[in-house]
Structure formats: structure tokens, C-alpha cells
Design an enzyme around this catalytic site. Structure first.
Site, PDB file in Angstrom:
ATOM      1  CE  LYS A  81     -44.015  -4.052   3.155  1.00 54.04           C
ATOM      2  NZ  LYS A  81     -44.390  -2.862   2.378  1.00 54.04           N
ATOM      3  CG  ASN A  82     -44.035  -0.646   5.373  1.00 53.71           C
ATOM      4  OD1 ASN A  82     -43.672  -1.116   4.292  1.00 53.71           O
ATOM      5  ND2 ASN A  82     -45.229  -0.841   5.860  1.00 53.71           N
ATOM      6  CB  CYS A 139     -50.446  -3.815  -2.211  1.00 51.94           C
ATOM      7  SG  CYS A 139     -49.245  -5.055  -1.696  1.00 51.94           S
ATOM      8  NE  ARG A 172     -50.774   2.244  -1.522  1.00 51.88           N
ATOM      9  CZ  ARG A 172     -49.851   1.332  -1.192  1.00 51.88           C
ATOM     10  NH1 ARG A 172     -49.723   0.240  -1.923  1.00 51.88           N
ATOM     11  NH2 ARG A 172     -49.041   1.539  -0.177  1.00 51.88           N
ATOM     12  CG  ASP A 193     -49.759  -2.095   6.745  1.00 54.61           C
ATOM     13  OD1 ASP A 193     -48.629  -1.589   6.858  1.00 54.61           O
ATOM     14  OD2 ASP A 193     -50.593  -1.707   5.916  1.00 54.61           O
ATOM     15  NE  ARG A 204     -44.465  -5.893  -2.911  1.00 57.66           N
ATOM     16  CZ  ARG A 204     -45.107  -4.861  -3.445  1.00 57.66           C
ATOM     17  NH1 ARG A 204     -46.177  -5.067  -4.173  1.00 57.66           N
ATOM     18  NH2 ARG A 204     -44.685  -3.647  -3.243  1.00 57.66           N
TER      19      ARG A 204
HETATM   20  C1  EPZ Z   1     -47.236   3.200   3.925  1.00 54.32           C
HETATM   21  O1  EPZ Z   1     -47.830   3.359   2.660  1.00 54.32           O
HETATM   22  C2  EPZ Z   1     -46.928   1.718   4.002  1.00 54.32           C
HETATM   23  N1  EPZ Z   1     -46.042   1.360   2.899  1.00 54.32           N
HETATM   24  C3  EPZ Z   1     -48.221   0.925   3.888  1.00 54.32           C
HETATM   25  O2  EPZ Z   1     -47.889  -0.440   4.061  1.00 54.32           O
HETATM   26  C4  EPZ Z   1     -49.158   1.344   5.014  1.00 54.32           C
HETATM   27  O3  EPZ Z   1     -50.378   0.662   4.873  1.00 54.32           O
HETATM   28  C5  EPZ Z   1     -49.395   2.854   4.939  1.00 54.32           C
HETATM   29  O4  EPZ Z   1     -48.126   3.550   4.994  1.00 54.32           O
HETATM   30  C6  EPZ Z   1     -50.260   3.357   6.063  1.00 54.32           C
HETATM   31  O5  EPZ Z   1     -49.688   3.003   7.282  1.00 54.32           O
HETATM   32  C7  EPZ Z   1     -44.746   1.721   2.966  1.00 54.32           C
HETATM   33  O6  EPZ Z   1     -44.304   2.327   3.924  1.00 54.32           O
HETATM   34  C8  EPZ Z   1     -43.885   1.321   1.804  1.00 54.32           C
HETATM   35  P1  EPZ Z   1     -49.985   6.576   3.083  1.00 54.32           P
HETATM   36  P2  EPZ Z   1     -48.079   4.839   2.056  1.00 54.32           P
HETATM   37  O7  EPZ Z   1     -49.290   7.587   2.290  1.00 54.32           O
HETATM   38  O8  EPZ Z   1     -47.002   5.730   2.488  1.00 54.32           O
HETATM   39  C9  EPZ Z   1     -53.723   8.378   0.883  1.00 54.32           C
HETATM   40  C10 EPZ Z   1     -47.917  -2.723   3.605  1.00 54.32           C
HETATM   41  O9  EPZ Z   1     -48.810  -3.583   3.549  1.00 54.32           O
HETATM   42  N2  EPZ Z   1     -52.746   9.304   0.287  1.00 54.32           N
HETATM   43  O10 EPZ Z   1     -50.037   6.680   4.559  1.00 54.32           O
HETATM   44  O11 EPZ Z   1     -48.372   4.721   0.632  1.00 54.32           O
HETATM   45  C11 EPZ Z   1     -53.620   6.997   0.247  1.00 54.32           C
HETATM   46  O12 EPZ Z   1     -54.434   6.913  -0.897  1.00 54.32           O
HETATM   47  C12 EPZ Z   1     -48.122  -1.366   2.979  1.00 54.32           C
HETATM   48  O13 EPZ Z   1     -46.793  -2.882   4.169  1.00 54.32           O
HETATM   49  C13 EPZ Z   1     -53.219  10.373  -0.490  1.00 54.32           C
HETATM   50  O14 EPZ Z   1     -54.429  10.554  -0.665  1.00 54.32           O
HETATM   51  O15 EPZ Z   1     -49.411   5.166   2.819  1.00 54.32           O
HETATM   52  C14 EPZ Z   1     -54.123   6.066   1.305  1.00 54.32           C
HETATM   53  O16 EPZ Z   1     -55.532   6.028   1.238  1.00 54.32           O
HETATM   54  C15 EPZ Z   1     -49.497  -1.210   2.344  1.00 54.32           C
HETATM   55  N3  EPZ Z   1     -52.310  11.201  -1.049  1.00 54.32           N
HETATM   56  C16 EPZ Z   1     -53.693   6.762   2.584  1.00 54.32           C
HETATM   57  O17 EPZ Z   1     -53.404   8.125   2.258  1.00 54.32           O
HETATM   58  C17 EPZ Z   1     -50.969  11.036  -0.882  1.00 54.32           C
HETATM   59  O18 EPZ Z   1     -50.188  11.853  -1.418  1.00 54.32           O
HETATM   60  C18 EPZ Z   1     -52.473   6.087   3.189  1.00 54.32           C
HETATM   61  O19 EPZ Z   1     -51.424   6.394   2.421  1.00 54.32           O
HETATM   62  C19 EPZ Z   1     -50.519   9.950  -0.095  1.00 54.32           C
HETATM   63  C20 EPZ Z   1     -51.425   9.093   0.478  1.00 54.32           C
END
Ligand code: EPZ
Length: 417
Positions: A22-23, A115, A120, A304, A396
Site C-alpha cells: 500500500k505505502n 488514520c 501528523r 505499522d 484501506r
Molecule cells: C508513512 O506515513 C506511512 N504511510 C505510515 O503507514 C507509516 O506508519 C509511516 O510512514 C512511518 O513508517 C504512507 O506511506 C501512506 P512519517 P507518513 O512522515 O509518511 C512526524 C499505515 O498504517 N512528521 O514517517 O505520514 C509524524 O507526525 C500508515 O500504513 C512530522 O512531525 O509518516 C509522525 O509522528 C500509518 N512532520 C512521524 O513523523 C512531518 O512533516 C512519522 O511520520 C512529517 C512527519
């Protein structure tokens, strides 16, 4: 309303085929707009992809779907704002920011969906766009207008190895003038999948699978082909289910090195798993040892899989401590596990699990995608029948989950109530 019904303690035996990640898929599809005609293979049939397909059609992209292969033609792509409703459909809608900034030097959309597992924010994406030369206006209803006269290569260091920010900055930087370096970049395999896709279009990105990515801007991207890598989180979820009820359960289409963090933990627990070249064979293990887990960016233990493995840890002997370091609200499955008989306490960003406990079927509610997976695993382990509501979250990210479990002996059905 549709609910999932599961009768627990049924043996799972046979083969489960893992689909495209998915990701990965949700970043490859928006990335396709940077080129003209592209092909993406092994795209999973999940609602997040449906949402992206609708957005692409709205933008004038022609899509021909043959099985799990998508031929996309973005020759007549229109630079239109992504609507509020489209933005909210999924977290990955934000990849249109980077793609449109890169292609048109203008992007307009709203804060993304996804989610509710934490705040986020997208500050790392936005500050990276600004480093490339963009100006960002956020107007009254949280609409982002991102403009750049010119995009110039820059040095961008990410405070946190954000997957989304890493991918979004790649999409924005491929056409920038000069060289962009992203340090502390995310190393998740899904990022590598996007890099390969962009390079197949003619982009010049090096450093794949490392935390330093270098992008040489190019003038044109043409063509491009990608195959979505197997979903390591889907695979991990079914392997965990197999430890609970498996009998020679074969989880097929796996890249083992993508889930060593999970298989190492399962081996430490004493789980009966065999890791082969492209599949994992798993058998029910009754004597499981408690372990401590701390989530981390790849190659650490994936956040995840934190909720799915929590359901397994309720069956382990002793006290397990799970520390969630990525999201501030990713324990919403816990109250429902406790309702089913688990002994779990939430303490700040940790949960303390005492096991083993007998789980009893109950009526539970899904709050987010991986919480839903955790409830399905708990239901498989429970005595009696469990009804799971709000299953839209599960659909999803888990392609065809009902049939995949049914085909290996799971007593699971989708019911309209
Ligand atoms: C991706 O989300 C995945 N989703 C998530 O999978 C996964 O949990 C996550 O990466 C971490 O591996 C998709 O790829 C669509 P992040 P993403 O940016 O990109 C903080 C699932 O269940 N952050 O790595 O949104 C944020 O708040 C989903 O399949 C900032 O502070 O994750 C979080 O605490 C859930 N500022 C952490 O980083 C930013 O600009 C992880 O976010 C961006 C992120």
C-alpha cells in the site's frame, strides 16, 4: 453497515499470497504525473488506490487497468487544485503537492487525511519545498497554495526520517535546477520503490536505501515503469496470525530482508517460523516468551506492526513492554483487547502486556487501519465469535483480507447488519 465476523481458534493452513505494498503504491501513482506514459505493475486493490484513481481521472490522466497493472497517460494532465474532499480521502494525497510543485511549480490542495494515530504534521514537507525555492500560503480553510518561480537544488536535512517528506521532496526535486541532497532521509523499502520508478523515467537519483539521497535535476521525464514491491506490513500481519493458529501456513511473495525486524522478534519469542527465499512458513506456537519492542524508522521495528504484534503478545508468557516512538496515539486497539480479556496497561508512549490471557469473542470497533488488523488477529485467537465494526479502515490497506483468511480455513465473513 458492514461488519466482519470471526470465529476464533480455527486452524489456518495453506498459502496466502501477499499483494503490492500500500505505502509504495500510494506514492507511485501520484509520482506517475511527473512523466507522460507510465506503467505500474502489482498495484493492490484497496480503497486508498481507488481514491487516487479518482483524483487522477479528475486531473485528466488516462488509466487502463489490466489485472494489477496500470497504464497511465498523463500527457494531458491539468494543473487543477485537489479538492478538500479528495485531499481528506487519504494521507498520501499530499504527494500531489510535491508532484505538482515539481511539474508545474504550482500546487494547491488541503491538509491530507489518513488514520488518526497522531497529529501528523507536514512541516518537514513544507520546509523542504521552501528550501527548493517555493513559497507557501495557507489560507482560511487550511488550503495550501505552493508556488515557485524557479526550483533550485538545495541541501535538505530532515529532523525526523519522515517517509512522506522524503518521497514528497524527491517528487519536487527531480526537475529542480542543480543538485538536491536530502540527509536523514527515510530508508523504508517503499522509498526505494519510488526512486527506481523516477529513475526509470529518466530522473537521476542516487543513494537508494541509504539516508543520504542525491537528486540531479533534469529537464524532462519520459515513460517509466515500476512494479510495486510486496507489502511487508501485510506479510507481517499474516505471519503473526500464523503464529497464533497456523499449520504450515505459507505466506508467499515476501522479501525477507524487508521484515527481519519482525522475524527477529518472533524468533526471540520462540515462534515456529521458517524464513525462505520468497515466503515464510509459520506454525502455531503455544509456548511464547514475552519480549520488549520499541518501534523505529526502517530498518527498526515498524510502527505499522506494533498494533498487530500487541495482540500476539497477549498470548506470550510474562510481561512485554511495547514502546511506540513514531506516533502519539497508536494504542486505540488496546481498550478492545482488554475488553476481550487481555491484561494491558497504557503508560505514556508504552504499553505493558501481561500474558498469557484467554481472549473471549466480543463486539469491537476499528479506529484505524492497523488497529483493525490487531483486532482481527485477536479475534482469531479468541474463544467464540467476534464482531468487528468500522471495517472501512481495514479495507484501506488489506487487499481481499476476508477471502485470504477464508481460503486458508479462517471462519471469517463480511455481514451487512
Ligand atoms: C508513512 O506515513 C506511512 N504511510 C505510515 O503507514 C507509516 O506508519 C509511516 O510512514 C512511518 O513508517 C504512507 O506511506 C501512506 P512519517 P507518513 O512522515 O509518511 C512526524 C499505515 O498504517 N512528521 O514517517 O505520514 C509524524 O507526525 C500508515 O500504513 C512530522 O512531525 O509518516 C509522525 O509522528 C500509518 N512532520 C512521524 O513523523 C512531518 O512533516 C512519522 O511520520 C512529517 C512527519
Amino acid at each position: 453497515m458492514e461488519i466482519i465476523k470471526i470465529r476464533g481458534k480455527k486452524t489456518l493452513s495453506g498459502t496466502i499470497e501477499i499483494g503490492g505494498a500500500k505505502n509504495s503504491a500510494v506514492s507511485l501513482v501520484p509520482a506517475a504525473v511527473l512523466s507522460d506514459k507510465t506503467i505500474i505493475h502489482n498495484v493492490p486493490e484497496i480503497s486508498d488506490i481507488e481514491a487516487l484513481r479518482d483524483i487522477l481521472k479528475y486531473l485528466g490522466v488516462k488509466i487502463v487497468k489490466r489485472g494489477s497493472s496500470y497504464s497511465l497517460d498523463a500527457t494531458n494532465l491539468e494543473n487543477k487544485p485537489i479538492t478538500l474532499e479528495q485531499s481528506k480521502k487519504l494521507r498520501a494525497s499530499y504527494y500531489f503537492m510535491g508532484a505538482f510543485l515539481g511539474k508545474f511549480k504550482h500546487a494547491e490542495m488541503y491538509f491530507p487525511g489518513g488514520c488518526s494515530i497522531g497529529q501528523r504534521p507536514i512541516d518537514l514537507h513544507l520546509s523542504g519545498f521552501e528550501k527548493l525555492g517555493a513559497t507557501i500560503t495557507i489560507d482560511y480553510d487550511n488550503r495550501y497554495i505552493i508556488d515557485a518561480k524557479e526550483l533550485k537544488g538545495a541541501e535538505i536535512n530532515l529532523r525526523f526520517a519522515s517517509v512522506g517528506a522524503t518521497v514528497n521532496l524527491l517528487l519536487a526535486a527531480v526537475y529542480a535546477k542543480g543538485t538536491t541532497t536530502i540527509t536523514n532521509a527515510a530508508r523504508e523499502p517503499e522509498v526505494g520503490n519510488v526512486i527506481d520508478f523516477l529513475n526509470s523515467m529518466g530522473a537521476k537519483i542516487t543513494g537508494k536505501d541509504t539516508s543520504t539521497l542525491v537528486i540531479e535535476g533534469v529537464k524532462e521525464l519520459k515513460g517509466g515503469e515500476a512494479s510495486v514491491i510486496p507489502d511487508r506490513i501485510e506479510a507481517g500481519t499474516y505471519v503473526i496470525a500464523g503464529v497464533i493458529n497456523g499449520h504450515n501456513l505459507k505466506v508467499q511473495n515476501v522479501i525477507p530482508k524487508h521484515i527481519t525486524a519482525l522475524t527477529n522478534v518472533l524468533k526471540k519469542m520462540g515462534a515456529n517460523i521458517e524464513v525462505h527465499e520468497d515466503y515464510i512458513l509459520v506454525n502455531k506456537t503455544t509456548k511464547l516468551k514475552a519480549v520488549n519492542i520499541k518501534t523505529a524508522p526502517y530498518p527498526g521495528f515498524p510502527t505499522d506492526l506494533q498494533q498487530p504484534i500487541t495482540s500476539l503478545l497477549t498470548q506470550a508468557e510474562g510481561t512485554s513492554v511495547v514502546t511506540e516512538t513514531i506516533y502519539e496515539n497508536r494504542f486505540q486497539n488496546v481498550p478492545y483487547l482488554v475488553q476481550m480479556g487481555a491484561d494491558i496497561i497504557i503508560k505514556d508512549n508504552k504499553i505493558i502486556i501481561n500474558g498469557p490471557t484467554k481472549l473471549k469473542g466480543s463486539t469491537v470497533i476499528t479506529t484505524d487501519l492497523r488497529a483493525g488488523a490487531a483486532l482481527i488477529i485477536a479475534a482469531l485467537a479468541a474463544e467464540g465469535e467476534t464482531s468487528i465494526k468500522e471495517i472501512k479502515y481495514v479495507l484501506r490497506g488489506y487487499e481481499n483480507i476476508i477471502n485470504k483468511l477464508k481460503n486458508v480455513g479462517g471462519k471469517i465473513s463480511l455481514e451487512d447488519v
